[in-house]
Design a protein around this motif. Sequence first.
Motif, PDB file in Angstrom:
ATOM      1  N   VAL A 138       0.834  -1.202   0.000  1.00  0.00           N
ATOM      2  CA  VAL A 138       0.000   0.000   0.000  1.00  0.00           C
ATOM      3  C   VAL A 138       0.870   1.253   0.000  1.00  0.00           C
ATOM      4  O   VAL A 138       0.573   2.220  -0.706  1.00  0.00           O
ATOM      5  CB  VAL A 138      -0.991  -0.014   1.180  1.00  0.00           C
ATOM      6  CG1 VAL A 138      -1.788   1.280   1.234  1.00  0.00           C
ATOM      7  CG2 VAL A 138      -1.942  -1.205   1.060  1.00  0.00           C
ATOM      8  N   ASP A 139       1.962   1.254   0.765  1.00  0.00           N
ATOM      9  CA  ASP A 139       2.882   2.401   0.758  1.00  0.00           C
ATOM     10  C   ASP A 139       3.407   2.668  -0.650  1.00  0.00           C
ATOM     11  O   ASP A 139       3.403   3.809  -1.128  1.00  0.00           O
ATOM     12  CB  ASP A 139       4.090   2.149   1.673  1.00  0.00           C
ATOM     13  CG  ASP A 139       3.784   2.361   3.133  1.00  0.00           C
ATOM     14  OD1 ASP A 139       2.779   3.011   3.451  1.00  0.00           O
ATOM     15  OD2 ASP A 139       4.571   1.860   3.958  1.00  0.00           O
ATOM     16  N   ILE A 140       3.877   1.618  -1.301  1.00  0.00           N
ATOM     17  CA  ILE A 140       4.416   1.750  -2.650  1.00  0.00           C
ATOM     18  C   ILE A 140       3.343   2.310  -3.576  1.00  0.00           C
ATOM     19  O   ILE A 140       3.569   3.254  -4.322  1.00  0.00           O
ATOM     20  CB  ILE A 140       4.936   0.397  -3.180  1.00  0.00           C
ATOM     21  CG1 ILE A 140       6.136  -0.076  -2.375  1.00  0.00           C
ATOM     22  CG2 ILE A 140       5.284   0.490  -4.666  1.00  0.00           C
ATOM     23  CD1 ILE A 140       6.464  -1.546  -2.596  1.00  0.00           C
ATOM     24  N   PHE A 141       2.171   1.723  -3.500  1.00  0.00           N
ATOM     25  CA  PHE A 141       1.075   2.157  -4.359  1.00  0.00           C
ATOM     26  C   PHE A 141       0.757   3.639  -4.150  1.00  0.00           C
ATOM     27  O   PHE A 141       0.669   4.407  -5.108  1.00  0.00           O
ATOM     28  CB  PHE A 141      -0.179   1.315  -4.100  1.00  0.00           C
ATOM     29  CG  PHE A 141      -1.370   1.831  -4.844  1.00  0.00           C
ATOM     30  CD1 PHE A 141      -1.530   1.547  -6.187  1.00  0.00           C
ATOM     31  CD2 PHE A 141      -2.303   2.633  -4.221  1.00  0.00           C
ATOM     32  CE1 PHE A 141      -2.605   2.054  -6.893  1.00  0.00           C
ATOM     33  CE2 PHE A 141      -3.383   3.144  -4.912  1.00  0.00           C
ATOM     34  CZ  PHE A 141      -3.532   2.844  -6.261  1.00  0.00           C
ATOM     35  N   LEU A 142       0.582   4.054  -2.899  1.00  0.00           N
ATOM     36  CA  LEU A 142       0.182   5.432  -2.627  1.00  0.00           C
ATOM     37  C   LEU A 142       1.233   6.451  -3.052  1.00  0.00           C
ATOM     38  O   LEU A 142       0.904   7.497  -3.608  1.00  0.00           O
ATOM     39  CB  LEU A 142      -0.159   5.608  -1.141  1.00  0.00           C
ATOM     40  CG  LEU A 142      -1.465   4.963  -0.698  1.00  0.00           C
ATOM     41  CD1 LEU A 142      -1.636   5.074   0.813  1.00  0.00           C
ATOM     42  CD2 LEU A 142      -2.657   5.587  -1.404  1.00  0.00           C
TER      43      LEU A 142
END
Length: 180
Positions: A138-142
């Motif tokens: 999720v961090d990477i995506f955001l």
Amino acid sequence: MPDANITKKALAASMKKLMEEKPFDKISVIDICEGCGMNRKSFYYHFKDKYDLVNWIFYTDFIILASSSSYTDGWDLLQAVVELFYRDQSFYICALEIDGQNSFREYFYESTEPIFNLFTSAIGDVDGMGPLDNHYVVDIFLVIIYRWLKEGCVMGPEKFTTYLRHVMILVGKKLTEGSL
């Protein structure tokens, strides 16, 4: 309940319009209500605060869609999220810039964690890396999608999804190797 959804959708449309015009922290509940001809009482009947409204917009845009659709794997889910953010760029840029308690980012983490399990499984299956922690995914995506949105989505959603997929696989490999 249809009347409740009409009211919520009117408040949401007002919020989206306001977020195109000024920063989130400058938007008041009064502004939102004036934008759709409602009173504060109506707003507070449906939402705790403006953060709750932003989160509800995401919920209705994506969470219901994701839970009612059957994605064959996490990559299909990734494509759906990218297309959603692309369709409503100005709203999601502003939403991702909200900081603090009850922020959109916080809600995104909480609400998508079970859904992103599909995604982490898809990444982990590449070259037998094993399961990844959803928080990393999720961090990477955001971070990546925020930059893409801020830069005007210079590559289309499909090309961006392919790019994002490669980046996430690469980072996933580095994390499982312990070299990141």
